[in-house]
Design an enzyme around this catalytic site. Sequence first.
Site, PDB file in Angstrom:
ATOM      1  N   GLU A  72     -21.193  72.091  75.956  1.00 62.74           N
ATOM      2  CA  GLU A  72     -20.944  72.940  74.783  1.00 62.74           C
ATOM      3  C   GLU A  72     -21.480  74.352  74.992  1.00 62.74           C
ATOM      4  O   GLU A  72     -20.992  75.299  74.389  1.00 62.74           O
ATOM      5  CB  GLU A  72     -21.593  72.326  73.532  1.00 62.74           C
ATOM      6  CG  GLU A  72     -20.692  71.374  72.784  1.00 62.74           C
ATOM      7  CD  GLU A  72     -21.251  70.940  71.432  1.00 62.74           C
ATOM      8  OE1 GLU A  72     -22.338  71.378  71.031  1.00 62.74           O
ATOM      9  OE2 GLU A  72     -20.579  70.136  70.771  1.00 62.74           O
ATOM     10  N   HIS A 128     -20.749  51.969  93.276  1.00 66.46           N
ATOM     11  CA  HIS A 128     -19.720  50.945  93.487  1.00 66.46           C
ATOM     12  C   HIS A 128     -18.467  51.241  92.661  1.00 66.46           C
ATOM     13  O   HIS A 128     -17.600  50.392  92.527  1.00 66.46           O
ATOM     14  CB  HIS A 128     -20.294  49.566  93.158  1.00 66.46           C
ATOM     15  CG  HIS A 128     -21.482  49.247  94.018  1.00 66.46           C
ATOM     16  ND1 HIS A 128     -21.400  48.468  95.142  1.00 66.46           N
ATOM     17  CD2 HIS A 128     -22.772  49.664  93.948  1.00 66.46           C
ATOM     18  CE1 HIS A 128     -22.594  48.396  95.717  1.00 66.46           C
ATOM     19  NE2 HIS A 128     -23.448  49.118  95.008  1.00 66.46           N
ATOM     20  N   LYS A 130     -10.982  69.250  64.528  1.00 68.51           N
ATOM     21  CA  LYS A 130     -11.296  68.974  63.114  1.00 68.51           C
ATOM     22  C   LYS A 130     -10.147  69.441  62.219  1.00 68.51           C
ATOM     23  O   LYS A 130      -9.747  68.745  61.295  1.00 68.51           O
ATOM     24  CB  LYS A 130     -12.585  69.699  62.702  1.00 68.51           C
ATOM     25  CG  LYS A 130     -13.825  69.156  63.377  1.00 68.51           C
ATOM     26  CD  LYS A 130     -15.067  69.858  62.864  1.00 68.51           C
ATOM     27  CE  LYS A 130     -16.265  69.508  63.723  1.00 68.51           C
ATOM     28  NZ  LYS A 130     -17.423  70.337  63.454  1.00 68.51           N
TER      29      LYS A 130
HETATM   30  O1  PA5 Z   1     -24.286  71.023  68.953  1.00 71.09           O
HETATM   31  C1  PA5 Z   1     -23.619  71.078  67.943  1.00 71.09           C
HETATM   32  O2  PA5 Z   1     -23.644  72.047  67.187  1.00 71.09           O
HETATM   33  C2  PA5 Z   1     -22.749  69.908  67.517  1.00 71.09           C
HETATM   34  O3  PA5 Z   1     -22.693  68.908  68.463  1.00 71.09           O
HETATM   35  C3  PA5 Z   1     -23.298  69.319  66.232  1.00 71.09           C
HETATM   36  O4  PA5 Z   1     -24.614  68.896  66.467  1.00 71.09           O
HETATM   37  C4  PA5 Z   1     -22.446  68.177  65.726  1.00 71.09           C
HETATM   38  O5  PA5 Z   1     -21.130  68.589  65.566  1.00 71.09           O
HETATM   39  C5  PA5 Z   1     -22.992  67.635  64.418  1.00 71.09           C
HETATM   40  O6  PA5 Z   1     -23.052  68.653  63.475  1.00 71.09           O
HETATM   41  P1  PA5 Z   1     -23.874  68.509  62.136  1.00 71.09           P
HETATM   42  O7  PA5 Z   1     -25.319  68.330  62.486  1.00 71.09           O
HETATM   43  O8  PA5 Z   1     -23.622  69.783  61.395  1.00 71.09           O
HETATM   44  O9  PA5 Z   1     -23.335  67.305  61.412  1.00 71.09           O
END
Ligand code: PA5
Length: 443
Positions: free
Chosen positions: A285, A306, A420
């Site tokens: 990310e 393996h 989303k």
């Molecule tokens: O790193 C990030 O921002 C995402 O992976 C969020 O942690 C994830 O989408 C969950 O979001 P939230 O804590 O707002 O529910």
Amino acid sequence: METLKLDISKTGVAVSAAMQAKAQAANALLESGKGAGSDFLGWVHLPSSITPDRIEAIEKQAAKLREKAEVIICIGIGGSYLGAKAVLEAMSDSFKFLHKKRTEPVVVFAGQNISEDYTHELLEAVKEYSIATIVISKSGTTTEPAIAFRLIKAEIEKRYGKQEAAERIVAITDKARGALKTLADNEGYPTFVIPDDVGGRFSVLTPVGLLPLAAAGVDIAALVRGAQEMERATADGTPFEKNPAAVYAAVRNELYEGGKKIEILGSYEPKLQYINEWWKQLYGESEGKDGKGIFPASVTLTADLHSMGQYIQDGERTLFETIISVAEPAGKVVVEADGENLDGLNFLAGKRISEINRMAELGVQLAHVDGGVPNIRIEIPQIDAHAVGSLLYFFERACGISGYILGVNPFDQPGVEAYKKNMFALLDKPGYEEASKAIKARL
Ligand code: PA5
């Protein structure tokens, strides 16, 4: 105490003076707050800002949950899930589910998927146990955990009533915004805040990670101490070669520039499998944007030799490996001599399993290096809360440095919104009417 040793001698690359300078400049940017995404640098000094009072407040809340529940359901996804899951797996006995005399509550996870089977099995499994929940969402609006929480909340209220539910539900969310904050305020749930300036994937050392871990009985003070030591060891002003985060960030960028587009994180300890998952989110990310970034992959060894071993040894030469090596196991098992030796294994008699594992690691390292897969080795002394805390911060710091070297904003994630929008349109969420028509026409 040295908690982590980094060995880049088998990468086949030298870190150039220019790359060293970039890494040092990137590390300085993390401190000065003058780089991209500077609103999300709260994690940089997070470990050193955690006071004993804060640990105590978290442990107190954890103790209340532990007293009330045999099963604590921790709800969250992404950064609101993977840190706690990773540390908990690392700290746990691999066969805890077979231990009959269980004294600790069990922490299980929900809201990290939308699987009906998973949800059904969870609701069935907890029927005969007392339960509590920790619901975690920074935005307070993420669909997966929101669905799981609606179900778990209803189950808790049905069993214990609304008043007692407020003793069994803890919310970890934004200080002011989001549906979860509103709900928690209305229902009077105890809450912990995720700081505005700490993004999900950097939040393991906030209550997001610390409360579930304390609830599971992990020594969170030791975890934080390990992170604090690594914060000091990687601070701006540390000479390049003494800063493992700067060296790791620099060498992976050298490799990337030389055509190595995929980094495989692996370990010979299966307990660290979810550290791999946490790391994949952290680096994927943070760096995978603007058409750039090393693709983070993972293996658990020797099992995956393996399955993936063939590709790693012989497939496209776009890979490099980073191995987390554990110096000392916690338990001791020795191979015994066998009078008949029908399996031909007497040459291993008297050896500890860990010695055999170590030789597997060294043998694989050289084979892969010979096959054109550069190897970075990170050694931790043992798997305990202190060493894991140190490892987590090491990876976070290196990620910030690496993202800046790469020239991206390591602290945003615009790409995760696309799915989303499509999902909401497909589910006819109010406000998505036009998108809904358009997407359905494409199906
Ligand atoms: O790193 C990030 O921002 C995402 O992976 C969020 O942690 C994830 O989408 C969950 O979001 P939230 O804590 O707002 O529910």
